[in-house]
Design a protein around this motif. Structure first.
Motif, PDB file in Angstrom:
ATOM      1  N   ILE A 130      -8.057 -29.038-109.828  1.00 13.85           N
ATOM      2  CA  ILE A 130      -6.610 -28.858-109.664  1.00 13.85           C
ATOM      3  C   ILE A 130      -6.146 -29.505-108.357  1.00 13.85           C
ATOM      4  O   ILE A 130      -5.126 -30.204-108.328  1.00 13.85           O
ATOM      5  CB  ILE A 130      -6.235 -27.360-109.736  1.00 13.85           C
ATOM      6  N   TRP A 131      -6.904 -29.295-107.284  1.00 11.98           N
ATOM      7  CA  TRP A 131      -6.553 -29.902-106.004  1.00 11.98           C
ATOM      8  C   TRP A 131      -6.570 -31.434-106.091  1.00 11.98           C
ATOM      9  O   TRP A 131      -5.656 -32.098-105.592  1.00 11.98           O
ATOM     10  CB  TRP A 131      -7.512 -29.445-104.903  1.00 11.98           C
ATOM     11  N   ILE A 132      -7.596 -31.982-106.697  1.00 12.41           N
ATOM     12  CA  ILE A 132      -7.705 -33.441-106.795  1.00 12.41           C
ATOM     13  C   ILE A 132      -6.533 -34.001-107.602  1.00 12.41           C
ATOM     14  O   ILE A 132      -5.940 -35.023-107.232  1.00 12.41           O
ATOM     15  CB  ILE A 132      -9.065 -33.860-107.384  1.00 12.41           C
ATOM     16  N   LEU A 133      -6.179 -33.339-108.699  1.00  8.80           N
ATOM     17  CA  LEU A 133      -5.028 -33.793-109.475  1.00  8.80           C
ATOM     18  C   LEU A 133      -3.741 -33.679-108.662  1.00  8.80           C
ATOM     19  O   LEU A 133      -2.891 -34.577-108.704  1.00  8.80           O
ATOM     20  CB  LEU A 133      -4.911 -33.010-110.785  1.00  8.80           C
ATOM     21  N   LYS A 134      -3.581 -32.612-107.915  1.00  7.93           N
ATOM     22  CA  LYS A 134      -2.374 -32.439-107.099  1.00  7.93           C
ATOM     23  C   LYS A 134      -2.238 -33.597-106.104  1.00  7.93           C
ATOM     24  O   LYS A 134      -1.163 -34.140-105.914  1.00  7.93           O
ATOM     25  CB  LYS A 134      -2.405 -31.103-106.359  1.00  7.93           C
ATOM     26  N   TRP A 135      -3.330 -33.951-105.447  1.00 12.61           N
ATOM     27  CA  TRP A 135      -3.289 -34.984-104.417  1.00 12.61           C
ATOM     28  C   TRP A 135      -3.169 -36.399-104.968  1.00 12.61           C
ATOM     29  O   TRP A 135      -2.641 -37.279-104.287  1.00 12.61           O
ATOM     30  CB  TRP A 135      -4.539 -34.932-103.551  1.00 12.61           C
ATOM     31  N   THR A 136      -3.686 -36.628-106.186  1.00 16.74           N
ATOM     32  CA  THR A 136      -3.840 -38.020-106.615  1.00 16.74           C
ATOM     33  C   THR A 136      -3.217 -38.362-107.966  1.00 16.74           C
ATOM     34  O   THR A 136      -3.213 -39.536-108.340  1.00 16.74           O
ATOM     35  CB  THR A 136      -5.334 -38.400-106.687  1.00 16.74           C
ATOM     36  N   TYR A 137      -2.724 -37.380-108.716  1.00 15.17           N
ATOM     37  CA  TYR A 137      -2.247 -37.708-110.062  1.00 15.17           C
ATOM     38  C   TYR A 137      -1.100 -38.711-109.988  1.00 15.17           C
ATOM     39  O   TYR A 137      -0.196 -38.586-109.173  1.00 15.17           O
ATOM     40  CB  TYR A 137      -1.806 -36.460-110.841  1.00 15.17           C
ATOM     41  N   GLY A 138      -1.162 -39.706-110.847  1.00 18.98           N
ATOM     42  CA  GLY A 138      -0.179 -40.789-110.858  1.00 18.98           C
ATOM     43  C   GLY A 138      -0.653 -42.002-110.070  1.00 18.98           C
ATOM     44  O   GLY A 138      -0.036 -43.050-110.110  1.00 18.98           O
ATOM     45  N   LYS A 139      -1.770 -41.843-109.361  1.00 15.39           N
ATOM     46  CA  LYS A 139      -2.370 -42.930-108.578  1.00 15.39           C
ATOM     47  C   LYS A 139      -3.839 -43.013-108.995  1.00 15.39           C
ATOM     48  O   LYS A 139      -4.716 -42.495-108.304  1.00 15.39           O
ATOM     49  CB  LYS A 139      -2.221 -42.649-107.089  1.00 15.39           C
ATOM     50  N   PHE A 140      -4.091 -43.653-110.119  1.00 13.11           N
ATOM     51  CA  PHE A 140      -5.412 -43.621-110.749  1.00 13.11           C
ATOM     52  C   PHE A 140      -6.514 -44.133-109.825  1.00 13.11           C
ATOM     53  O   PHE A 140      -7.589 -43.531-109.748  1.00 13.11           O
ATOM     54  CB  PHE A 140      -5.404 -44.412-112.063  1.00 13.11           C
ATOM     55  N   PHE A 141      -6.266 -45.245-109.125  1.00 12.48           N
ATOM     56  CA  PHE A 141      -7.290 -45.800-108.245  1.00 12.48           C
ATOM     57  C   PHE A 141      -7.645 -44.804-107.147  1.00 12.48           C
ATOM     58  O   PHE A 141      -8.825 -44.558-106.872  1.00 12.48           O
ATOM     59  CB  PHE A 141      -6.819 -47.128-107.633  1.00 12.48           C
ATOM     60  N   ARG A 142      -6.650 -44.162-106.545  1.00  9.83           N
ATOM     61  CA  ARG A 142      -6.882 -43.152-105.510  1.00  9.83           C
ATOM     62  C   ARG A 142      -7.639 -41.954-106.105  1.00  9.83           C
ATOM     63  O   ARG A 142      -8.539 -41.401-105.479  1.00  9.83           O
ATOM     64  CB  ARG A 142      -5.548 -42.702-104.914  1.00  9.83           C
ATOM     65  N   TYR A 143      -7.271 -41.582-107.323  1.00  9.87           N
ATOM     66  CA  TYR A 143      -7.942 -40.484-108.026  1.00  9.87           C
ATOM     67  C   TYR A 143      -9.433 -40.786-108.187  1.00  9.87           C
ATOM     68  O   TYR A 143     -10.283 -39.936-107.884  1.00  9.87           O
ATOM     69  CB  TYR A 143      -7.291 -40.261-109.394  1.00  9.87           C
ATOM     70  N   MET A 144      -9.753 -41.972-108.665  1.00  7.73           N
ATOM     71  CA  MET A 144     -11.154 -42.325-108.901  1.00  7.73           C
ATOM     72  C   MET A 144     -11.937 -42.417-107.591  1.00  7.73           C
ATOM     73  O   MET A 144     -13.097 -41.991-107.532  1.00  7.73           O
ATOM     74  CB  MET A 144     -11.259 -43.631-109.705  1.00  7.73           C
ATOM     75  N   ILE A 145     -11.311 -42.948-106.533  1.00  7.23           N
ATOM     76  CA  ILE A 145     -11.991 -43.035-105.234  1.00  7.23           C
ATOM     77  C   ILE A 145     -12.289 -41.631-104.701  1.00  7.23           C
ATOM     78  O   ILE A 145     -13.412 -41.351-104.262  1.00  7.23           O
ATOM     79  CB  ILE A 145     -11.149 -43.835-104.213  1.00  7.23           C
ATOM     80  N   LEU A 146     -11.293 -40.737-104.742  1.00  6.79           N
ATOM     81  CA  LEU A 146     -11.513 -39.372-104.259  1.00  6.79           C
ATOM     82  C   LEU A 146     -12.590 -38.675-105.088  1.00  6.79           C
ATOM     83  O   LEU A 146     -13.471 -38.000-104.539  1.00  6.79           O
ATOM     84  CB  LEU A 146     -10.212 -38.560-104.279  1.00  6.79           C
ATOM     85  N   ASN A 147     -12.545 -38.838-106.406  1.00  2.28           N
ATOM     86  CA  ASN A 147     -13.576 -38.251-107.259  1.00  2.28           C
ATOM     87  C   ASN A 147     -14.951 -38.813-106.930  1.00  2.28           C
ATOM     88  O   ASN A 147     -15.936 -38.075-106.907  1.00  2.28           O
ATOM     89  CB  ASN A 147     -13.254 -38.489-108.743  1.00  2.28           C
ATOM     90  N   LEU A 148     -15.025 -40.096-106.689  1.00  2.00           N
ATOM     91  CA  LEU A 148     -16.298 -40.720-106.336  1.00  2.00           C
ATOM     92  C   LEU A 148     -16.859 -40.108-105.056  1.00  2.00           C
ATOM     93  O   LEU A 148     -18.042 -39.765-104.984  1.00  2.00           O
ATOM     94  CB  LEU A 148     -16.134 -42.232-106.175  1.00  2.00           C
ATOM     95  N   ILE A 149     -15.997 -39.921-104.057  1.00  2.00           N
ATOM     96  CA  ILE A 149     -16.436 -39.327-102.792  1.00  2.00           C
ATOM     97  C   ILE A 149     -16.940 -37.900-103.017  1.00  2.00           C
ATOM     98  O   ILE A 149     -18.020 -37.527-102.555  1.00  2.00           O
ATOM     99  CB  ILE A 149     -15.294 -39.363-101.756  1.00  2.00           C
ATOM    100  N   VAL A 150     -16.150 -37.097-103.732  1.00  2.00           N
ATOM    101  CA  VAL A 150     -16.540 -35.707-104.000  1.00  2.00           C
ATOM    102  C   VAL A 150     -17.832 -35.661-104.815  1.00  2.00           C
ATOM    103  O   VAL A 150     -18.754 -34.892-104.511  1.00  2.00           O
ATOM    104  CB  VAL A 150     -15.402 -34.941-104.714  1.00  2.00           C
ATOM    105  N   ASP A 151     -17.922 -36.490-105.841  1.00  2.00           N
ATOM    106  CA  ASP A 151     -19.113 -36.503-106.694  1.00  2.00           C
ATOM    107  C   ASP A 151     -20.354 -36.977-105.948  1.00  2.00           C
ATOM    108  O   ASP A 151     -21.457 -36.474-106.178  1.00  2.00           O
ATOM    109  CB  ASP A 151     -18.869 -37.346-107.946  1.00  2.00           C
ATOM    110  N   LEU A 152     -20.179 -37.945-105.049  1.00  2.00           N
ATOM    111  CA  LEU A 152     -21.307 -38.378-104.216  1.00  2.00           C
ATOM    112  C   LEU A 152     -21.799 -37.236-103.335  1.00  2.00           C
ATOM    113  O   LEU A 152     -23.015 -37.027-103.190  1.00  2.00           O
ATOM    114  CB  LEU A 152     -20.904 -39.574-103.345  1.00  2.00           C
ATOM    115  N   MET A 153     -20.859 -36.475-102.762  1.00  2.00           N
ATOM    116  CA  MET A 153     -21.250 -35.324-101.934  1.00  2.00           C
ATOM    117  C   MET A 153     -21.971 -34.267-102.773  1.00  2.00           C
ATOM    118  O   MET A 153     -22.991 -33.719-102.339  1.00  2.00           O
ATOM    119  CB  MET A 153     -20.026 -34.733-101.235  1.00  2.00           C
ATOM    120  N   LEU A 154     -21.442 -33.995-103.968  1.00  2.00           N
ATOM    121  CA  LEU A 154     -22.095 -33.021-104.847  1.00  2.00           C
ATOM    122  C   LEU A 154     -23.503 -33.479-105.208  1.00  2.00           C
ATOM    123  O   LEU A 154     -24.453 -32.702-105.156  1.00  2.00           O
ATOM    124  CB  LEU A 154     -21.284 -32.817-106.126  1.00  2.00           C
TER     125      LEU A 154
END
Length: 157
Positions: A83-107
């Motif tokens: 929910i937080w990631i969508l709030k921060w990045t929805y509508g900006k797909f490239f930013r969404y994927m970069i943030l997800n990549l960072i979070v997923d790399l940490m996980l």
């Protein structure tokens, strides 16, 4: 090992702590992105069912004998974090994927090692890079669900 003694407490904290951030999200954002968060939580449950059958990973610790250790992960950081990631990045797909990549790399490259160290979970027949692929597909499904939800709601109004 003394560390393993606290693994149930860590699981409980992992589930509950993200919920303390929900009031900061705001009511509108929470209601807007909650359906997508619930959708991806169900997807994660299905993936975990497949993973258990194929022994991709294993959850050693549980909160209750009939409740897998993945449940606190799903209903805590995964749901609220989505929910937080969508709030921060929805509508900006490239930013969404970069943030997800960072979070997923940490996980994948940090949290998995700690889960293993604390005797909570570990990868069995899956390499970390493959876990990244799973997380990437889930990220695409999450964004796709929100996109379709908003497209259907906008076109039906």
């Amino acid at each position: 090992m003394k560390i393993m003694k606290y693994s149930k407490v860590l699981l409980m904290m992992m589930m509950l702590l993200p919920w303390f951030t929900v009031p900061i999200l705001g009511k509108i954002s929470f209601k807007r992105f909650l359906p997508a968060g619930l959708f991806i939580t169900i997807v994660v449950r299905i993936v975990n069912f497949i993973a258990k059958k194929r022994k991709w990973w294993w959850w050693y610790e549980t909160l209750h004998p009939k409740v897998s250790g993945v449940i606190p992960f799903m209903w805590g950081p995964f749901l609220v974090g989505s929910i937080w990631i969508l709030k921060w990045t929805y509508g900006k797909f490239f930013r969404y994927m970069i943030l997800n990549l960072i979070v997923d790399l940490m996980l994948t490259y940090i949290l998995v090692d700690y889960l293993t160290k604390f005797g909570i979970a570990s990868l069995v027949r899956m390499k970390k890079i493959h876990l990244m692929y799973v997380f990437t597909v889930e990220a695409l499904l999450l964004y796709g669900f929100q996109f379709l939800k908003e497209k259907v709601l906008v076109s039906s109004v």
